[in-house]
Design a protein around this motif. Structure first.
Motif, PDB file in Angstrom:
ATOM      1  N   LYS B  92       0.827  -1.213   0.000  1.00  0.00           N
ATOM      2  CA  LYS B  92       0.000   0.000   0.000  1.00  0.00           C
ATOM      3  C   LYS B  92       0.858   1.258   0.000  1.00  0.00           C
ATOM      4  N   LEU B  93       1.885   1.230   0.815  1.00  0.00           N
ATOM      5  CA  LEU B  93       2.777   2.399   0.892  1.00  0.00           C
ATOM      6  C   LEU B  93       3.412   2.652  -0.479  1.00  0.00           C
ATOM      7  N   HIS B  94       3.766   1.566  -1.124  1.00  0.00           N
ATOM      8  CA  HIS B  94       4.366   1.646  -2.437  1.00  0.00           C
ATOM      9  C   HIS B  94       3.379   2.232  -3.442  1.00  0.00           C
ATOM     10  N   GLU B  95       2.176   1.652  -3.459  1.00  0.00           N
ATOM     11  CA  GLU B  95       1.125   2.126  -4.358  1.00  0.00           C
ATOM     12  C   GLU B  95       0.897   3.624  -4.229  1.00  0.00           C
ATOM     13  N   LYS B  96       0.890   4.070  -2.997  1.00  0.00           N
ATOM     14  CA  LYS B  96       0.582   5.476  -2.735  1.00  0.00           C
ATOM     15  C   LYS B  96       1.806   6.366  -2.873  1.00  0.00           C
ATOM     16  N   ASN B  97       2.928   5.759  -3.153  1.00  0.00           N
ATOM     17  CA  ASN B  97       4.172   6.517  -3.209  1.00  0.00           C
ATOM     18  C   ASN B  97       4.328   7.320  -1.911  1.00  0.00           C
ATOM     19  N   ALA B  98       4.111   6.639  -0.796  1.00  0.00           N
ATOM     20  CA  ALA B  98       3.929   7.333   0.475  1.00  0.00           C
ATOM     21  C   ALA B  98       5.211   7.932   1.071  1.00  0.00           C
ATOM     22  N   PHE B  99       6.349   7.511   0.593  1.00  0.00           N
ATOM     23  CA  PHE B  99       7.588   8.084   1.123  1.00  0.00           C
ATOM     24  C   PHE B  99       8.312   8.878   0.040  1.00  0.00           C
ATOM     25  N   GLN B 100       9.158   9.763   0.483  1.00  0.00           N
ATOM     26  CA  GLN B 100       9.992  10.469  -0.493  1.00  0.00           C
ATOM     27  C   GLN B 100      11.451  10.035  -0.321  1.00  0.00           C
ATOM     28  N   CYS B 101      12.136  10.568   0.697  1.00  0.00           N
ATOM     29  CA  CYS B 101      13.525  10.134   0.867  1.00  0.00           C
ATOM     30  C   CYS B 101      13.610   8.744   1.488  1.00  0.00           C
ATOM     31  N   GLY B 102      12.581   8.382   2.247  1.00  0.00           N
ATOM     32  CA  GLY B 102      12.528   7.044   2.816  1.00  0.00           C
ATOM     33  C   GLY B 102      13.268   6.845   4.131  1.00  0.00           C
TER      34      GLY B 102
END
Ligand code: FES
Ligand code: FES
Lengths: 296, 158
Positions: B92-102
Motif C-alpha cells: 500500500k505504501l508503495h502504491e501510494k508513493n507514500a515516502f519520499q527520501c525514505g
C-alpha cells in the motif's frame, strides 16, 4: 553517539543481589529498567556510573495488583502496561490519561512509571496523578523497607528523597472509595514526542479538590492554597477567575528552551480554567471520556 | 569493563556476539551486524527512525543497550516482510508513493505493523497517535496515514 563512560553491567537474579551492590557502590551504581532516561544521560556523559544494575530479570517488579485498599505497581511496569491495564483505567483514570501523553509508543513500551519519578524531572507525566492520588513509594535497601509519601519525594529538580543505597520497588496507590473524577492536561508543542511545558492534574472527590502542577516550578507539586480555596465551593465564573489569580502564587515557572516564564504563567491560568471545566463535566456527566481530545 | 556474551534472535536467526556494556543497540546492529534499516536520527529517543521490534513491541534502539538484547527476539524491516500485515502495508505504501527520501520508512513500517497487529481496526486518530513518535520530514504524513488506513480496511475485508 557512543557512550564514553565505562562501567560494568549486571542483570541481577534477586533483589538481595541488587541491594548488596547498591549498598557497596551507592550513587556509583545506577539502576536500569526501561533505560529511556538513563541512556541519554550516559550518552551525554552527564552520569558516569561504575556499574549498572538491570532489574528486568526480576519477576516481582512487573505486578499491577489489587491489595486490600490499595493497588501496587511494580518498578518494572511500563507506561504501555499502564495503558493496557483495565485495573488502572478503572481505579486511577487520571494516571491512565497521563500515561497516554508520555512521548510515543516506542518509548512507552520501555519507560517505567517508577523510572519516571526517579528521574524526577519537573515535567514527569506520572508525577501529577501520583500526587493527587496520594501514592506511597516503597523503597528498599539492605537495612529494610520504608515508605515515602509522594509529596515528600521530590526534593529538587532531578532530586528525590531516595537514599544512595535504596531502590524504589513499588508504588502503592490507595483506592478511592467515593465518587471521583479529574483530568490531566499537558501543554506541549505537538502531540507525541514532547516534554510538557506545563501540566495540570485535578482530582475531585465530593467537595474536595486535589491539584498538582508539573513543569511550573523546580519540582512537580501540589497547589494547596488553591485546593483550600476550592473546597466546598460551587464552581462558577467568579470562583474560576479567583482561582486564576491565586494559582500564579503557587507556581514558580522559569524560562527555558521550551517556553518563557510569562507564557507559562499565562498558560497556567488557561489550564486551570479548562481543567476545572473538564473535571466538573466528567464528575457530573461522565464526559468527555478519559483520554479523549488528545489529538484534535 | 567486562564484555558480555549475548544470544538473541534477529529476524528469525540466532545471533551470538560479545558486547561491551556501553554499546548501544542501534550502533551494534548497524556497525557490527551490518543491519542498516534502522537509522540514526536524533540518537535520543525523539524521532523514531531507529525503531526495531523487540519481543513483539517497538522500541527505540538508540535507547537500548546491546547487552539488554540478550535473550530477546528482534525484528527489523529486513525481516518484517515475512509478516503478512507488513507485506500488505508495504504494498500500500508503495502504491501510494507514500515516502519520499525514505529515511523514516523503516521506523514507520514497524510502528504501523505493531499497531495493526494489536488493533486491526484502528481509527484515524489511533493511527496518528501510533506513528506520532515517528517523524517524517518529507511527506506531511497524509499518504502514510492513508496507506495504513487502507491496509486495515483490506485486512478486514471492507
Ligand atoms: S534515533 Fe532513536 S529515536 Fe531518533
Ligand atoms: S520520507 Fe523522508 S523523512 Fe519520511
Amino acid at each position: 553517539m557512543p557512550i564514553i563512560a565505562e562501567y560494568e553491567y549486571l542483570k541481577v537474579k534477586s533483589m538481595e543481589e541488587a541491594l548488596k551492590i547498591k549498598s557497596e557502590y551507592g550513587n556509583k551504581a545506577k539502576v536500569i529498567a526501561g533505560g529511556t532516561d538513563l541512556i541519554p544521560l550516559l550518552k551525554e556523559n552527564y552520569i558516569r556510573p561504575e556499574i549498572l544494575i538491570d532489574l528486568k530479570g526480576l519477576k516481582e517488579i512487573y505486578e499491577i495488583k489489587i491489595k486490600n485498599n490499595f493497588i501496587r505497581i511494580g518498578a518494572g511496569v511500563t507506561f504501555a502496561d499502564i495503558i493496557k491495564s483495565k485495573t488502572i483505567k478503572k481505579y486511577f483514570p487520571i494516571l491512565w490519561e497521563a500515561s497516554m501523553t508520555v512521548a510515543s509508543v516506542g518509548v512507552r513500551n520501555r519507560a517505567t512509571v517508577a523510572g519516571n519519578i526517579c528521574s524526577a524531572v519537573p515535567c514527569a507525566d506520572s508525577a501529577g496523578p501520583l500526587l493527587v492520588y496520594n501514592a506511597d513509594l516503597i523503597v528498599v535497601s539492605e537495612k529494610g523497607e520504608r515508605k515515602i509519601k509522594i509529596e515528600d519525594w521530590f526534593t529538587g529538580p532531578k532530586k528525590t528523597s531516595l537514599n544512595e543505597d535504596e531502590i524504589l520497588l513499588f508504588i502503592d496507590i490507595p483506592i478511592l472509595k467515593n465518587k471521583n473524577a479529574g483530568c490531566y492536561l499537558k501543554l506541549s508543542r505537538y502531540e507525541g514526542e514532547d516534554l510538557a511545558q506545563g501540566s495540570l492534574t485535578i482530582l475531585k472527590t465530593g467537595e474536595e479538590y486535589k491539584i498538582a502542577f508539573g513543569s511550573l516550578g523546580p519540582t512537580p507539586k501540589r497547589a494547596y492554597k488553591t485546593e483550600e480555596y476550592l473546597k466546598g465551593k460551587k464552581i462558577n465564573d467568579n470562583v474560576v477567575s479567583h482561582v486564576q489569580k491565586i494559582i500564579v502564587d503557587e507556581i514558580s515557572p522559569i524560562t527555558d528552551i521550551r517556553a518563557t516564564k510569562e507564557y507559562r504563567e499565562h498558560m497556567a491560568k488557561v489550564m486551570i480554567k479548562r481543567g476545572i471545566e473538564k473535571t466538573i463535566s466528567r464528575y457530573y456527566n461522565g464526559k468527555p471520556k478519559y483520554g479523549e481530545g488528545m489529538i484534535e | 569493563m567486562k564484555t558480555h556474551k549475548i544470544k538473541f534472535k534477529l529476524n528469525g536467526e540466532t545471533v551470538l556476539a560479545e558486547v561491551k556494556p556501553n554499546e548501544v543497540l542501534i550502533d551494534f546492529l548497524r556497525y557490527k551486524l551490518g543491519v542498516k534499516s534502522p537509522k540514526i536520527g536524533c540518537d535520543r529517543g525523539d524521532c523514531g527512525t531507529c525503531t526495531v521490534i523487540m519481543n513483539g513491541k517497538t522500541v527505540r534502539s538508540c535507547l537500548v543497550l546491546a547487552v539488554e538484547a540478550d535473550g530477546s527476539e528482534i525484528i527489523t524491516v529486513e525481516g518484517a516482510n515475512k509478516n503478512k500485515i507488513t507485506q500488505k502495508l508495504q504494498k500500500k505504501l508503495h502504491e501510494k508513493n507514500a515516502f519520499q527520501c525514505g529515511f523514516c520508512a523503516p521506523g514507520m513500517i514497524l510502528s504501523a505493523t505493531e499497531l495493526l497487529t494489536e488493533n486491526p481496526k484502528p481509527t484515524k486518530e489511533e493511527i496518528k497517535e501510533a506513528i506520532s513518535g515517528n517523524l517524517c520530514r518529507c511527506t506531511g504524513y497524509e499518504p502514510i496515514v492513508q496507506a495504513i488506513e487502507e491496509t486495515a480496511k483490506r485486512e478486514n475485508g471492507e
